[in-house]
Design a protein around this motif. Structure first.
Motif, PDB file in Angstrom:
ATOM      1  N   HIS A   1      -5.049   5.840 -15.302  1.00  0.00           N
ATOM      2  CA  HIS A   1      -5.540   4.968 -13.998  1.00  0.00           C
ATOM      3  C   HIS A   1      -4.282   3.991 -14.023  1.00  0.00           C
TER       4      HIS A   1
ATOM      5  N   HIS B   1     -14.703  -1.052  -8.184  1.00  0.00           N
ATOM      6  CA  HIS B   1     -13.191  -0.660  -8.817  1.00  0.00           C
ATOM      7  C   HIS B   1     -12.347   0.055  -7.625  1.00  0.00           C
TER       8      HIS B   1
ATOM      9  N   HIS C   1      -6.288  -7.125  -6.895  1.00  0.00           N
ATOM     10  CA  HIS C   1      -6.283  -6.193  -8.101  1.00  0.00           C
ATOM     11  C   HIS C   1      -4.990  -5.693  -8.739  1.00  0.00           C
TER      12      HIS C   1
ATOM     13  N   HIS D   1      -3.018  -4.595 -12.183  1.00  0.00           N
ATOM     14  CA  HIS D   1      -2.316  -3.295 -12.743  1.00  0.00           C
ATOM     15  C   HIS D   1      -0.644  -3.624 -13.018  1.00  0.00           C
TER      16      HIS D   1
ATOM     17  N   HIS E   1      -9.027  -0.686  -4.969  1.00  0.00           N
ATOM     18  CA  HIS E   1      -7.914  -0.078  -4.769  1.00  0.00           C
ATOM     19  C   HIS E   1      -7.863   0.373  -3.490  1.00  0.00           C
TER      20      HIS E   1
HETATM   21 ZN   LIG Z   1      -7.792  -0.370 -11.082  1.00  0.00          ZN
END
Ligand SMILES: [Zn+2]
Length: 269
Positions: A196, A99, A112, A116, A103
């Motif tokens: 997050h 994870h 990813h 988001h 990012h």
């Molecule tokens: Zn994330």
């Protein structure tokens, strides 16, 4: 067993959906129906990638580790239950690392970012993944299975727990604060994961765990000092409804950024 897993997953989602309507934690930006429908549509593309790319690979590899006793955990002659528990914990930890990579590595972030770029954060966001992210992650999943020595049963248990966990901590449910604070000592929760999903990078760079919060404590990335009403959920540059349509989300990772920068500098000159 397959139908039972399916029923558990659908049942968890349905229960959370009802609770989100009853006790929302954050104010919903978009209509809940539109947001859920779009998330499920993006999730369907991910589901195709899971079935046709990920599953054939994980089926073969877990069979291989079991039959050939391959991987770290197979070096020890552990009782089956203990080996499965270790496998689940190690899968959870290595998913934390993956994870962080999604990012930090620009190519992975392109994909990813779609997870988001939801204007709201709900249980349906949990499975909103671009099919490209699933396709690339197959390589990492294969490495997890081979290095750890994950058997078919351990993978299945982890996947089921992971589904329950991600549905829960993405959900928009206002749990009693002191109860949630107790939970945060063990597992990822809606308030933590809300931080997050902030558009603010300093806030986004925290609370990466998908199951146990131990990994965030371990790496000093645990954070709970941001109030939910101070958070703008999403990704900078994708803050309006017109930026996050289904088609735009599917095409976004394939945009040529250099071309965009060149075009805008031509236009500006
Ligand atoms: Zn994330």
């Amino acid at each position: 067993m397959k139908w039972l897993r399916g029923a558990l997953i659908v049942g968890t989602f349905a229960l959370l959906y009802v609770l989100e309507n009853k006790r929302p934690l954050r104010r919903q930006v978009e209509s809940k129906e539109i947001e859920t429908f779009r998330n499920l549509a993006i999730a369907a593309t991910a589901g195709i990638a899971v079935n046709f790319l990920e599953k054939p690979v994980t089926d073969q590899l877990t069979k291989f580790t079991k039959e050939k006793r391959f991987g770290l955990l197979k070096l020890f002659r552990l009782p089956k239950g203990l080996e499965t528990a270790f496998a689940v914990v190690l899968l959870d930890y290595t998913l934390y690392l993956w994870h962080v990579l999604t990012h930090k590595i620009p190519l992975l972030w392109r994909f990813h970012k779609i997870h988001h770029a939801d204007l709201d954060l709900t249980a349906a966001t949990a499975i909103r993944f671009h099919f490209g992210e699933i396709a690339i992650s197959v390589i990492f999943r294969a490495a997890q299975i081979l290095l750890i020595g994950v058997s078919p049963q351990a993978l299945q248990i982890w996947q089921t727990l992971l589904f329950a966990s991600i549905f829960f901590h993405h959900s928009n449910i206002d749990l009693p604060k002191d109860f949630e604070e107790k939970l945060q000592k063990i597992i990822m929760t809606p308030r933590l994961h809300g931080i997050h999903h902030s558009a603010e990078k300093s806030e986004m760079d925290s609370n990466w765990s998908s199951g146990l919060t131990a990994w965030d404590y371990l790496h000093g990335t645990f954070r709970r000092d941001v109030a939910q009403d101070k958070i703008t959920i999403g990704v900078k540059g994708f803050i309006e409804q017109k930026d996050v349509t289904f088609a735009k989300m599917l095409l976004e990772p394939f945009q040529n950024y250099e071309l965009q920068i060149n075009n805008s500098s031509i236009r500006n000159s």
